[in-house]
Design a protein around this motif. Structure first.
Motif, short mmCIF file in Angstrom:
data_model
loop_
_atom_site.label_atom_id
_atom_site.label_comp_id
_atom_site.label_asym_id
_atom_site.label_seq_id
_atom_site.Cartn_x
_atom_site.Cartn_y
_atom_site.Cartn_z
N ALA A 15 0.84 -1.21 0.00
CA ALA A 15 0.00 0.00 0.00
C ALA A 15 0.87 1.25 0.00
O ALA A 15 0.54 2.26 -0.64
CB ALA A 15 -0.92 -0.01 1.21
N LEU A 16 2.02 1.16 0.70
CA LEU A 16 2.96 2.30 0.71
C LEU A 16 3.51 2.53 -0.70
O LEU A 16 3.64 3.67 -1.15
CB LEU A 16 4.09 2.01 1.71
CG LEU A 16 4.88 3.20 2.19
CD1 LEU A 16 3.98 4.23 2.85
CD2 LEU A 16 5.95 2.75 3.18
N SER A 17 3.81 1.43 -1.42
CA SER A 17 4.29 1.58 -2.81
C SER A 17 3.21 2.27 -3.65
O SER A 17 3.53 3.11 -4.50
CB SER A 17 4.57 0.21 -3.45
OG SER A 17 5.46 -0.51 -2.68
N VAL A 18 1.94 1.94 -3.39
CA VAL A 18 0.85 2.56 -4.15
C VAL A 18 0.81 4.06 -3.85
O VAL A 18 0.76 4.89 -4.77
CB VAL A 18 -0.52 1.91 -3.80
CG1 VAL A 18 -1.67 2.73 -4.35
CG2 VAL A 18 -0.57 0.47 -4.33
N SER A 19 0.89 4.44 -2.55
CA SER A 19 0.79 5.88 -2.27
C SER A 19 2.00 6.63 -2.79
O SER A 19 1.87 7.77 -3.25
CB SER A 19 0.49 6.20 -0.80
OG SER A 19 1.22 5.41 0.04
N ARG A 20 3.18 5.98 -2.77
CA ARG A 20 4.37 6.65 -3.35
C ARG A 20 4.17 6.86 -4.85
O ARG A 20 4.53 7.90 -5.40
CB ARG A 20 5.61 5.78 -3.12
CG ARG A 20 6.07 5.83 -1.70
CD ARG A 20 7.56 5.50 -1.59
NE ARG A 20 7.92 5.37 -0.19
CZ ARG A 20 8.16 4.21 0.41
NH1 ARG A 20 8.14 3.08 -0.26
NH2 ARG A 20 8.47 4.18 1.69
N GLU A 21 3.58 5.86 -5.50
CA GLU A 21 3.38 5.94 -6.95
C GLU A 21 2.39 7.07 -7.28
O GLU A 21 2.59 7.83 -8.23
CB GLU A 21 2.84 4.59 -7.45
CG GLU A 21 2.99 4.34 -8.93
CD GLU A 21 4.41 4.53 -9.44
OE1 GLU A 21 5.36 4.08 -8.76
OE2 GLU A 21 4.56 5.15 -10.52
N ILE A 22 1.32 7.17 -6.48
CA ILE A 22 0.33 8.25 -6.71
C ILE A 22 1.01 9.61 -6.54
O ILE A 22 0.83 10.51 -7.35
CB ILE A 22 -0.88 8.11 -5.74
CG1 ILE A 22 -1.63 6.80 -6.01
CG2 ILE A 22 -1.83 9.30 -5.87
CD1 ILE A 22 -2.75 6.49 -5.03
N ALA A 23 1.85 9.72 -5.47
CA ALA A 23 2.54 11.00 -5.21
C ALA A 23 3.52 11.31 -6.34
O ALA A 23 3.55 12.44 -6.85
CB ALA A 23 3.26 10.94 -3.87
N SER A 24 4.32 10.31 -6.75
CA SER A 24 5.34 10.63 -7.77
C SER A 24 4.70 10.86 -9.13
O SER A 24 5.24 11.57 -9.97
CB SER A 24 6.43 9.55 -7.81
OG SER A 24 5.90 8.37 -8.35
N PHE A 25 3.51 10.30 -9.35
CA PHE A 25 2.80 10.56 -10.61
C PHE A 25 2.29 12.00 -10.64
O PHE A 25 2.01 12.56 -11.70
CB PHE A 25 1.61 9.58 -10.70
CG PHE A 25 0.99 9.51 -12.06
CD1 PHE A 25 1.47 8.64 -13.03
CD2 PHE A 25 -0.09 10.33 -12.37
CE1 PHE A 25 0.89 8.58 -14.29
CE2 PHE A 25 -0.67 10.28 -13.63
CZ PHE A 25 -0.18 9.41 -14.59
N GLY A 26 2.17 12.60 -9.45
CA GLY A 26 1.67 13.98 -9.38
C GLY A 26 0.16 14.06 -9.31
O GLY A 26 -0.43 15.10 -9.58
N ALA A 27 -0.47 12.95 -8.92
CA ALA A 27 -1.94 12.96 -8.77
C ALA A 27 -2.31 13.28 -7.33
O ALA A 27 -1.48 13.10 -6.42
CB ALA A 27 -2.50 11.61 -9.17
N LEU A 28 -3.54 13.74 -7.14
CA LEU A 28 -4.03 13.99 -5.78
C LEU A 28 -4.17 12.65 -5.06
O LEU A 28 -4.78 11.71 -5.58
CB LEU A 28 -5.38 14.71 -5.85
CG LEU A 28 -6.08 14.98 -4.51
CD1 LEU A 28 -5.26 15.94 -3.67
CD2 LEU A 28 -7.48 15.53 -4.74
#
Ligand code: FAD
Length: 442
Positions: free
Chosen positions: A65-78
């Motif tokens: 789940a942490l990998s998912v939130s990092r991916e959302i953040a690095s993608f630049g999405a809310l």
């Protein structure tokens, strides 16, 4: 629209990262409103992927789940809705609620429709939470609530509250408590913000006078609130011990903050999330690299005591990281390491205290200057390294809180002593005597 039941359950860490990346490419659109974006994110199971599939999640491990939130953040999405709904209410209701309650409440949390607060602590019941005295009395299909809560974080932005109330005072105190959902928008609920030394008013007093809760909003069964509250507290401890990592960009969930109708793209710049975003930022202690950069700027990197402090901060951070890895490995092997969540929270408190002391000694006199409102920041902005020094001052003022909330350091040590090391509890009759017969303050 993707329904939660259609969300596929993913298997390996690499495929999860690939899947969320592909999903973001297809779905992220900064022109969507915050509400529209969170509806997509939440119903696809990405807002809180550790939740089970029947509770709008994907049943992923914490590290995935942490990998998912990092991916959302690095993608630049809310990122997903911030706040206590996602952190505490959703996993508690997913664990103890009926499917009907999960669909009623967890759906509103993962899609950010409702903001939540935690109505546990009272003026006479903090560490001794089971000593709470807010009363709930049955009246037909409803419960009538009278009492006072305190230190209610984000209560002024909440639509719903996780309420612990006493439903039977004639049994021992742990046995007469019920966990229920309180509608914060009703005449019998008054929220009064409390101003902290940081200048913020994150937490509140909440007064309930003949407030109402329908019987259908009781979670986990009548008088079973202590077990349900322990689930909430376990998620709180685990979340706080993890330091709120991977937070990325967020906005305030719920109807009160009035951010749902704004464009999601507006929030994708650092520190625009309002109080929930500020809270996430404060929960993440400042890493040694920021401190080292400032020490180089101010020449304090030559001071042997500062150098020793920086090495200690790095070491504590590494110990915390290794402990997280140990826990992951143990869980993967189907085991648990008793007390590690308590140790993680204690380590987080140590890191916060050291960051405060070290940060202020590196910042020097400038670290004593603080703007209590955004309008008052003007003169500080012109000072050298103003951004970093202001973060240190903010962190130093906030550092007193983590050793208290989610159970104080002393209470964590009691738990480790009694439940892990097997030391004797303090003698007490509070597990056998009815709550109504126990001595009370005032
Ligand atoms: C920033 C912040 C946010 C918070 N947000 C929330 C929230 O959203 N919702 C909510 O319900 N609560 C919230 N709290 C309340 C928090 O959970 C309580 O403050 C905490 O549990 C301690 O309770 P207390 O303040 O009543 O202190 P007390 O329980 O009165 O403790 C006072 C002191 O005595 C010590 N002590 C007490 N009992 C023992 C014991 N048996 N053994 C050893 N030492 C003991 C404590 O460690 C502490 O040092 C928040 C607190 C803070 C600081």
């Amino acid at each position: 629209m993707t329904k939660v039941e259609d969300a596929p359950k993913v298997e390996s860490s690499e495929s999860i990262v690939e899947e969320i990346r592909a999903w973001l490419k297809e779905n992220w659109d900064p022109k969507l409103t915050v509400a529209e974006w969170w509806e997509r994110l939440g119903l696809a199971g990405w807002s809180s992927p550790t939740l089970p599939v029947n509770a709008y999640g994907r049943g992923l491990s914490r590290s995935d789940a942490l990998s998912v939130s990092r991916e959302i953040a690095s993608f630049g999405a809310l990122g997903p809705p911030g706040g206590l709904g996602l952190l505490l209410a959703a996993p508690t209701i997913a664990t103890h609620g009926t499917q009907e309650q999960i669909d009623l409440y967890v759906r509103g949390i993962v899609t950010g429709q409702q903001g939540w607060c935690q109505l546990f602590s009272e003026p006479g019941a903090g560490s001794d939470l089971a000593g709470l005295s807010t009363r709930a009395v049955k009246d037909g299909d409803e419960w009538v609530i009278n009492g006072q809560k305190v230190w209610t974080s984000l209560g002024q932005f909440a639509d719903l509250g996780m309420l612990l109330a006493r439903t039977d005072p004639e049994v021992p105190k742990h046995q007469g408590i019920t966990w229920m959902v309180l509608d914060m928008h009703q005449a019998g609920v008054e929220v009064r913000p409390l101003r902290e030394m940081t200048g913020n008013a994150l937490f509140n007093e909440v007064f309930m006078t003949d407030a109402h809760v329908p019987d259908s909003a009781v979670i986990g069964g009548l008088n079973n609130g202590w077990a349900v509250a322990n689930t909430t507290l376990a998620f709180e401890r685990a979340g706080l011990g993890a330091g709120g990592g991977g937070a990325g960009f967020s906005a305030m969930p719920g109807t009160v903050a009035e951010q749902l109708g704004r464009k999601a793209g507006e929030f994708v710049t650092p520190r625009t999330g309002g109080p929930a975003g500020d809270m996430a930022a404060m929960l993440s202690p400042m890493g040694p690299s920021a401190m080292i950069a400032l020490a180089r700027q101010t020449g304090k990197d030559k001071d042997p005591v500062v150098r020793q402090g920086l090495a200690r901060l790095h070491t504590l951070g590494e110990v915390a990281r290794f402990n997280t890895e140990r826990m992951k490995a143990a869980r993967a092997a189907g085991r648990d390491i008793p007390g590690l969540a308590n140790i993680a929270k204690l380590t987080m408190s140590d890191i916060m205290r050291l960051s405060r002391d070290l940060g202020l000694s590196i910042a020097g006199a400038q670290g004593t200057l603080h703007a209590y409102t955004q309008d008052a920041r003007g003169p500080l902005d012109g000072l050298p390294n103003s951004g970093l020094v202001s973060s240190i001052t903010g962190l130093a003022l906030h550092a007193q809180a983590p050793p208290i909330y989610g159970g104080t350091d002393q209470i964590q040590r009691n738990i480790i002593g009694e439940r892990v090391l097997g030391l004797p509890k303090e003698p007490s009759n509070d597990r056998t005597a009815p709550f109504s017969e126990l001595p009370k303050n005032g």
